[in-house]
Design an enzyme around this catalytic site. Structure first.
Site, PDB file in Angstrom:
ATOM      1  N   ASN A 112       0.862  -1.190   0.000  1.00 42.09           N
ATOM      2  CA  ASN A 112       0.000   0.000   0.000  1.00 42.09           C
ATOM      3  C   ASN A 112       0.892   1.232   0.000  1.00 42.09           C
ATOM      4  O   ASN A 112       1.507   1.557   1.011  1.00 42.09           O
ATOM      5  CB  ASN A 112      -0.890  -0.038   1.261  1.00 42.09           C
ATOM      6  CG  ASN A 112      -1.663   1.254   1.477  1.00 42.09           C
ATOM      7  OD1 ASN A 112      -1.778   2.079   0.575  1.00 42.09           O
ATOM      8  ND2 ASN A 112      -2.180   1.434   2.688  1.00 42.09           N
ATOM      9  N   LYS A 149       0.062   4.265  -0.157  1.00 47.55           N
ATOM     10  CA  LYS A 149      -0.578   5.456   0.435  1.00 47.55           C
ATOM     11  C   LYS A 149      -0.384   6.648  -0.539  1.00 47.55           C
ATOM     12  O   LYS A 149      -0.342   6.435  -1.749  1.00 47.55           O
ATOM     13  CB  LYS A 149      -0.024   5.724   1.831  1.00 47.55           C
ATOM     14  CG  LYS A 149      -0.069   4.444   2.693  1.00 47.55           C
ATOM     15  CD  LYS A 149       0.191   4.676   4.132  1.00 47.55           C
ATOM     16  CE  LYS A 149       0.134   3.326   4.856  1.00 47.55           C
ATOM     17  NZ  LYS A 149       0.150   3.463   6.300  1.00 47.55           N
ATOM     18  N   HIS A 176      -9.418   1.228   5.360  1.00 48.57           N
ATOM     19  CA  HIS A 176      -8.094   1.408   5.973  1.00 48.57           C
ATOM     20  C   HIS A 176      -8.227   2.362   7.164  1.00 48.57           C
ATOM     21  O   HIS A 176      -9.021   3.308   7.129  1.00 48.57           O
ATOM     22  CB  HIS A 176      -7.110   1.965   4.936  1.00 48.57           C
ATOM     23  CG  HIS A 176      -5.700   1.961   5.439  1.00 48.57           C
ATOM     24  ND1 HIS A 176      -5.220   2.941   6.272  1.00 48.57           N
ATOM     25  CD2 HIS A 176      -4.681   1.076   5.266  1.00 48.57           C
ATOM     26  CE1 HIS A 176      -3.958   2.665   6.584  1.00 48.57           C
ATOM     27  NE2 HIS A 176      -3.612   1.531   5.979  1.00 48.57           N
ATOM     28  N   GLU A 188      -6.532   4.770   8.130  1.00 47.54           N
ATOM     29  CA  GLU A 188      -6.360   6.198   7.821  1.00 47.54           C
ATOM     30  C   GLU A 188      -7.639   6.777   7.231  1.00 47.54           C
ATOM     31  O   GLU A 188      -7.979   7.935   7.487  1.00 47.54           O
ATOM     32  CB  GLU A 188      -5.147   6.371   6.874  1.00 47.54           C
ATOM     33  CG  GLU A 188      -3.849   6.175   7.639  1.00 47.54           C
ATOM     34  CD  GLU A 188      -2.679   5.667   6.819  1.00 47.54           C
ATOM     35  OE1 GLU A 188      -2.699   5.749   5.587  1.00 47.54           O
ATOM     36  OE2 GLU A 188      -1.727   5.159   7.454  1.00 47.54           O
ATOM     37  N   GLU A 206      -4.913  -4.873  10.901  1.00 45.99           N
ATOM     38  CA  GLU A 206      -3.863  -3.861  11.049  1.00 45.99           C
ATOM     39  C   GLU A 206      -4.098  -3.077  12.336  1.00 45.99           C
ATOM     40  O   GLU A 206      -4.875  -2.111  12.345  1.00 45.99           O
ATOM     41  CB  GLU A 206      -3.898  -2.881   9.877  1.00 45.99           C
ATOM     42  CG  GLU A 206      -3.660  -3.520   8.531  1.00 45.99           C
ATOM     43  CD  GLU A 206      -3.187  -2.496   7.521  1.00 45.99           C
ATOM     44  OE1 GLU A 206      -2.073  -2.648   7.019  1.00 45.99           O
ATOM     45  OE2 GLU A 206      -3.900  -1.525   7.269  1.00 45.99           O
ATOM     46  N   GLY A 210       2.865   2.417  10.700  1.00 44.03           N
ATOM     47  CA  GLY A 210       3.816   3.512  10.509  1.00 44.03           C
ATOM     48  C   GLY A 210       4.577   3.904  11.760  1.00 44.03           C
ATOM     49  O   GLY A 210       5.244   4.935  11.801  1.00 44.03           O
ATOM     50  N   SER A 252       3.756  -2.015  10.265  1.00 37.14           N
ATOM     51  CA  SER A 252       5.213  -2.068  10.440  1.00 37.14           C
ATOM     52  C   SER A 252       5.816  -3.427  10.092  1.00 37.14           C
ATOM     53  O   SER A 252       6.758  -3.871  10.753  1.00 37.14           O
ATOM     54  CB  SER A 252       5.613  -1.624  11.854  1.00 37.14           C
ATOM     55  OG  SER A 252       5.250  -0.271  12.064  1.00 37.14           O
TER      56      SER A 252
HETATM   57  P1  PGA Z   1       3.099   0.379   7.562  1.00 38.96           P
HETATM   58  O1  PGA Z   1       1.601   0.557   6.979  1.00 38.96           O
HETATM   59  O2  PGA Z   1       3.627  -0.922   6.995  1.00 38.96           O
HETATM   60  O3  PGA Z   1       3.842   1.575   7.070  1.00 38.96           O
HETATM   61  O4  PGA Z   1       2.978   0.321   9.043  1.00 38.96           O
HETATM   62  C1  PGA Z   1       0.723  -0.523   6.834  1.00 38.96           C
HETATM   63  C2  PGA Z   1      -0.591  -0.041   6.268  1.00 38.96           C
HETATM   64  O5  PGA Z   1      -1.050   1.042   6.657  1.00 38.96           O
HETATM   65  O6  PGA Z   1      -1.220  -0.726   5.431  1.00 38.96           O
END
Ligand code: PGA
Length: 252
Positions: A9, A11, A95, A97, A167, A173, A211
């Site tokens: 992803n 983003k 997601h 976010e 997640e 992140g 992560s």
């Molecule tokens: P990250 O993000 O691997 O940077 O923690 C995962 C995601 O949001 O799908």
């Protein structure tokens, strides 16, 4: 046999230059991509066509979000039907976010899942608890409720298009990853929720995200109910993304 999937992803990151470099490198380093592991790149929607052309069928492409509608006067939105028309194979839905920054509700997530499945795309449905919810001992309740609501409109013939990504919000992140044991426990709980719902739970792929890096992927992917990963930051580096894909055991 469940599908094994590693999805990147991006983003709101990337460029046409990154598409050229990264997709090319991933294709050349993962011979006949992934030994039964499905590799997916989920770039910003503007680059979907570029990734589709560069991937040439060897890597699947997805979108990060879709609208609750098929078409019409919704400036700035893109629909699942359009994503499919542009060569996408799947869409992320819900997601964290989107939920946290854009106020997406469980109800909207359920509508979007319906649109994605009806368009013929696979839905990668994202669920996960916040740190506060985990510390209050509510993680499993929160995640179970998100799963139940997200799949409430899935019909019997559509389950093979459904993938769920666990997640934990506190792991996205942040560099903090759930332990392999915590991930396994939540994945088993999600599978039980799906079974109680009457879904073919043993056939539904469950991905872990938050992560995931080259050095922790193998331990996570070795868990019996972890069928792959949803990778954010590390998917922007071809080297790291390839290493993570290689950490996913193929179909035996
Ligand atoms: P990250 O993000 O691997 O940077 O923690 C995962 C995601 O949001 O799908």
């Amino acid at each position: 046999m469940r599908r094994k999937i590693v999805a990147g992803n991006w983003k709101m990151n990337g460029s046409k230059d990154l598409v050229d470099r990264l997709v090319g490198q991933v294709r050349s380093e993962l011979a006949s991509p992934g030994n039964g592991v499905e590799i997916v790149i989920i770039p910003p929607a503007l680059f979907v066509g570029d990734v589709v052309r560069r991937a040439d069928g060897e890597i699947a492409v997805g979108v990060q979000n879709v609208a609750c509608w098929d078409s019409g006067a919704y400036t700035g939105e893109i629909s699942a039907v359009m994503a499919r028309d542009s060569g996408s194979a799947c869409a992320l839905v819900g997601h964290s976010e989107r939920r946290q920054l854009f106020g997406e509700t469980d109800e909207q997530v359920a509508v979007k899942v319906g649109k994605v499945l009806a368009s013929g795309l696979d839905a990668i449905i994202c669920v996960g608890e916040t740190l506060e919810e985990r510390e209050a001992g509510k993680a499993e309740d929160v995640v179970s409720s998100q799963v139940r609501k997200a799949v409430s409109e899935v019909s019997a013939g559509q389950w093979q298009q459904v993938v769920i990504a666990y997640e934990p919000v506190w792991a996205i992140g942040t560099g903090k990853t759930a332990t392999a044991e915590d991930a396994q426990a939540m994945h088993a709980a999600i599978r039980a929720v799906l079974a109680a719902f009457g879904a073919p739970s043993e056939e539904i792929s469950l991905l872990y995200g938050g992560s995931v890096k080259a050095d922790n992927a193998a331990a996570l992917f070795a868990q019996p109910d972890v069928d792959g990963g949803l990778i954010g930051g590390a998917s922007l580096s071809a080297k790291d993304f390839v290493s993570i894909c290689q950490a996913m055991p193929g179909k035996s």
